[in-house]
Design a protein around this motif. Structure first.
Motif, PDB file in Angstrom:
ATOM      1  N   GLY A   6      64.627  75.204   0.192  1.00 48.77           N
ATOM      2  CA  GLY A   6      63.550  74.226   0.227  1.00 48.77           C
ATOM      3  C   GLY A   6      62.534  74.549   1.300  1.00 48.77           C
ATOM      4  N   LYS A   7      61.254  74.644   0.910  1.00 49.55           N
ATOM      5  CA  LYS A   7      60.201  74.970   1.867  1.00 49.55           C
ATOM      6  C   LYS A   7      60.038  73.887   2.926  1.00 49.55           C
ATOM      7  CE  LYS A   7      57.546  77.858  -1.309  1.00 49.55           C
ATOM      8  NZ  LYS A   7      56.228  78.076  -1.960  1.00 49.55           N
ATOM      9  N   SER A   8      60.185  72.628   2.516  1.00 45.94           N
ATOM     10  CA  SER A   8      60.023  71.530   3.477  1.00 45.94           C
ATOM     11  C   SER A   8      61.107  71.583   4.545  1.00 45.94           C
ATOM     12  CB  SER A   8      60.052  70.180   2.755  1.00 45.94           C
ATOM     13  OG  SER A   8      61.311  69.992   2.102  1.00 45.94           O
ATOM     14  N   ALA A   9      62.342  71.921   4.121  1.00 45.08           N
ATOM     15  CA  ALA A   9      63.437  72.029   5.088  1.00 45.08           C
ATOM     16  C   ALA A   9      63.185  73.164   6.059  1.00 45.08           C
ATOM     17  CB  ALA A   9      64.761  72.241   4.347  1.00 45.08           C
ATOM     18  N   LEU A  10      62.666  74.308   5.551  1.00 47.88           N
ATOM     19  CA  LEU A  10      62.369  75.449   6.431  1.00 47.88           C
ATOM     20  C   LEU A  10      61.278  75.095   7.444  1.00 47.88           C
ATOM     21  CD1 LEU A  10      62.466  78.363   3.815  1.00 47.88           C
ATOM     22  CD2 LEU A  10      64.205  77.775   5.531  1.00 47.88           C
ATOM     23  N   LYS A  11      60.282  74.352   7.003  1.00 47.66           N
ATOM     24  CA  LYS A  11      59.210  73.964   7.912  1.00 47.66           C
ATOM     25  C   LYS A  11      59.738  73.067   9.029  1.00 47.66           C
ATOM     26  CE  LYS A  11      55.411  74.303   4.589  1.00 47.66           C
ATOM     27  NZ  LYS A  11      54.360  73.554   3.849  1.00 47.66           N
ATOM     28  N   LYS A  12      60.615  72.137   8.659  1.00 48.48           N
ATOM     29  CA  LYS A  12      61.182  71.233   9.673  1.00 48.48           C
ATOM     30  C   LYS A  12      62.023  72.002  10.686  1.00 48.48           C
ATOM     31  CE  LYS A  12      61.269  67.146   6.684  1.00 48.48           C
ATOM     32  NZ  LYS A  12      62.119  66.122   6.005  1.00 48.48           N
ATOM     33  N   LEU A  13      62.785  72.995  10.167  1.00 44.51           N
ATOM     34  CA  LEU A  13      63.599  73.808  11.083  1.00 44.51           C
ATOM     35  C   LEU A  13      62.706  74.624  12.001  1.00 44.51           C
ATOM     36  CD1 LEU A  13      66.401  75.055   8.650  1.00 44.51           C
ATOM     37  CD2 LEU A  13      66.650  73.383  10.488  1.00 44.51           C
ATOM     38  N   ALA A  14      61.614  75.123  11.469  1.00 41.28           N
ATOM     39  CA  ALA A  14      60.693  75.920  12.276  1.00 41.28           C
ATOM     40  C   ALA A  14      60.050  75.064  13.367  1.00 41.28           C
ATOM     41  CB  ALA A  14      59.622  76.532  11.374  1.00 41.28           C
ATOM     42  N   LYS A  15      59.907  73.770  13.104  1.00 37.28           N
ATOM     43  CA  LYS A  15      59.300  72.889  14.097  1.00 37.28           C
ATOM     44  C   LYS A  15      60.298  72.416  15.146  1.00 37.28           C
ATOM     45  CE  LYS A  15      55.697  71.094  11.039  1.00 37.28           C
ATOM     46  NZ  LYS A  15      55.160  69.873  10.364  1.00 37.28           N
ATOM     47  N   GLY A  16      61.590  72.759  14.952  1.00 37.08           N
ATOM     48  CA  GLY A  16      62.551  72.411  15.977  1.00 37.08           C
ATOM     49  C   GLY A  16      63.645  71.460  15.542  1.00 37.08           C
ATOM     50  N   ASP A  17      63.573  70.951  14.286  1.00 37.34           N
ATOM     51  CA  ASP A  17      64.658  70.088  13.802  1.00 37.34           C
ATOM     52  C   ASP A  17      65.939  70.903  13.678  1.00 37.34           C
ATOM     53  OD1 ASP A  17      62.827  68.102  13.723  1.00 37.34           O
ATOM     54  OD2 ASP A  17      62.643  68.020  11.535  1.00 37.34           O
ATOM     55  N   LYS A  18      67.070  70.305  13.991  1.00 39.10           N
ATOM     56  CA  LYS A  18      68.330  71.053  14.024  1.00 39.10           C
ATOM     57  C   LYS A  18      69.043  71.052  12.675  1.00 39.10           C
ATOM     58  CE  LYS A  18      69.257  70.383  18.958  1.00 39.10           C
ATOM     59  NZ  LYS A  18      70.218  69.875  19.968  1.00 39.10           N
TER      60      LYS A  18
END
Length: 473
Positions: A113-125
């Motif tokens: 999921g692209k949205s999940a990857l973006k959140k991880l890139a922003k620092g979400d664990k």
């Protein structure tokens, strides 16, 4: 059962109570199961998420100590162990490029999921998702998390077992709910029937009475306090009605007896007038006798009507502020000459300033009836005492004589209509005076007491509510 019977059933208190009980019970059970269901689901989901996080931590440790190859080997072993159609593992970078994965044949349509990857890139664990895949009957719980520098681990867990558990739980819940509603309806109906049993007894008794069984009474030993009170009140009402009916029967008998004599006299006088008397004086005498008897009948009827109006509460009272001394003075003046003819002394002992709110005509009538009896039954040369006094919030009016008195066995019945004791039958009267006195005083929200001793006289005391105003009541 016909539609009419069903409609009547819906209007019964028993049915409504049972329905309310069932509805409240069912709502309570539903709320309890609903809360339990959500608690269980929440616990299961939390446990599944915790297991996924534990898996991710293990792979993070392997990556840090042994590298990607060892992680790939561990993923394959874990997937084969759990079942490749039950769980999958995938390694990728933050751009979404796949590094390694387990057998994805059962998950071919599932990508990163692209949205999940973006959140991880922003620092979400940790990013959790629940996804429904086309062609699969069950959803998938997915964890996206970073296990190393720029390395994303995606774990997908089939929720088949979870959803089967939920389906079984819902099925059990539905069956249990239906059973509980049926049980609640039965229990509610039983409780309602038990609670209303006393009312049915009252209804059955009322129906028996309507058929003519006037001696029927309701058993007051009910298991519910309210029903017991209803039964007592119903029985008291029946006793009162029985007393009134008995009184009406006695009045009818007495009226028939007391009317017979004057009607016979009127008839005889009329016959004599029709036949023709020998002298005009005799005709005049017969006519006067007829008028006297007619007046006596009219007085009897009017007095009975007055008593009935007072006892039933429909007597119209023209209340005004009265000083009882003025009323007693007027009545005493009327009987003064009659008393003097018998050598009876009337002692007037009533003070001024004792006020009541009363109908002057009716109160004067009550005092006059007592004084008339006192004069009538007091021998010559004796005394009568008129007195008035205040007793807390009441004004007392006393008529005391020194006459022959009333025998004890007659005292309970002196208030009955048309009742006349043996000693009073020799005197003229209708037997209605004391009945009227009591009815008038009761209509004024008052009470009357009597004490008597044969050979020494009688004392009557009328109590009326005191009024501090002498004007309009």
């Amino acid at each position: 059962m016909s539609l009419r019977n069903l409609s009547n059933l819906g209007r019964t208190l028993w049915f409504r109570l049972a329905l309310w009980y069932s509805a409240i019970f069912a709502a309570s059970v539903f709320a309890t199961f609903f809360a339990f269901y959500h608690t269980i689901i929440s616990v299961v989901e939390d446990r599944e998420d915790s297991d996924l996080l534990s898996e991710a931590k293990e792979f993070s440790n392997i990556l840090a100590s042994k590298g990607v190859a060892e992680v790939k080997a561990a993923m394959d072993i874990e997937a084969e162990s759990e079942g490749v159609d039950k769980i999958f593992f995938r390694l990728a970078d933050l751009e979404g490029q796949e590094i390694a994965s387990t057998n994805m044949s059962s998950w071919a349509d599932l990508g990163l999921g692209k949205s999940a990857l973006k959140k991880l890139a922003k620092g979400d664990k940790n990013i959790f998702e629940t996804i429904a895949l086309p062609g699969r009957g069950y959803s998938v719980r997915i964890l996206n998390t970073l296990i190393g520098a720029g390395v994303v681990l995606q774990i997908g867990l089939s929720l088949e077992d979870h959803e089967r558990f939920v389906a079984v739980f819902k099925h059990i819940f539905s069956i249990t709910m239906a059973a509980m509603v049926i049980i609640a309806a039965l229990v509610g109906g039983g409780i309602a029937r038990w609670a209303l049993f006393g009312i049915e007894k009252v209804t059955a008794t009322a129906q028996e009475i309507s058929r003519g069984s006037f001696d029927q009474r309701v058993n007051v030993k009910a298991k519910v306090v309210e029903i017991e009170r209803l039964a007592r009140a119903f029985n008291a009402m029946l006793d009162r009605i029985d007393t009134l009916v008995g009184g009406m029967r006695d009045v009818t008998d007495n009226i028939a007896h007391d009317l017979k004599t004057p009607i016979t006299r009127i008839r005889s006088s009329a016959e004599m007038i029709l036949i023709g008397a020998d002298h005009p004086k005799e005709s005049i005498s017969l006519a006067m006798t007829t008028l006297e008897e007619c007046d006596r009948l009219l007085q009897m009827v009017n007095t009975i009507l007055d008593i009935s109006e007072a006892e039933t509460g429909i007597m119209k009272l023209k209340r005004t502020g009265l000083d009882v001394s003025d009323v007693m003075e007027q009545v005493a003046d009327v009987y003064q000459y009659v008393a003097e003819d018998k050598g009876i002394v009337i002692h007037r002992q009533y003070p001024k300033g004792l006020h009541v709110s009363a109908d002057q005509t009716r109160l004067s009538q009550a005092v006059a009836n007592l004084l008339d009896n006192a004069v009538k039954y007091t021998p010559e040369g004796n005394h009568i005492y008129l007195d008035a006094f205040r007793n807390n919030k009441e004004i007392g009016i006393t008529v005391k004589d020194t006459g022959r008195g009333i025998p004890p066995e007659d005292l309970p019945r002196i208030w009955d209509r048309l009742y006349r004791g043996d000693q009073s039958r020799s005197e003229k009267g209708l037997g209605l005076g004391l009945s009227l006195v009591k009815a008038v005083i009761t209509a004024h929200k008052g009470r009357i007491e009597v004490s008597s001793e044969p050979g020494k006289g009688s004392t009557f005391i009328m109590y009326l509510p005191a009024s501090d105003m002498a004007g309009i009541a």
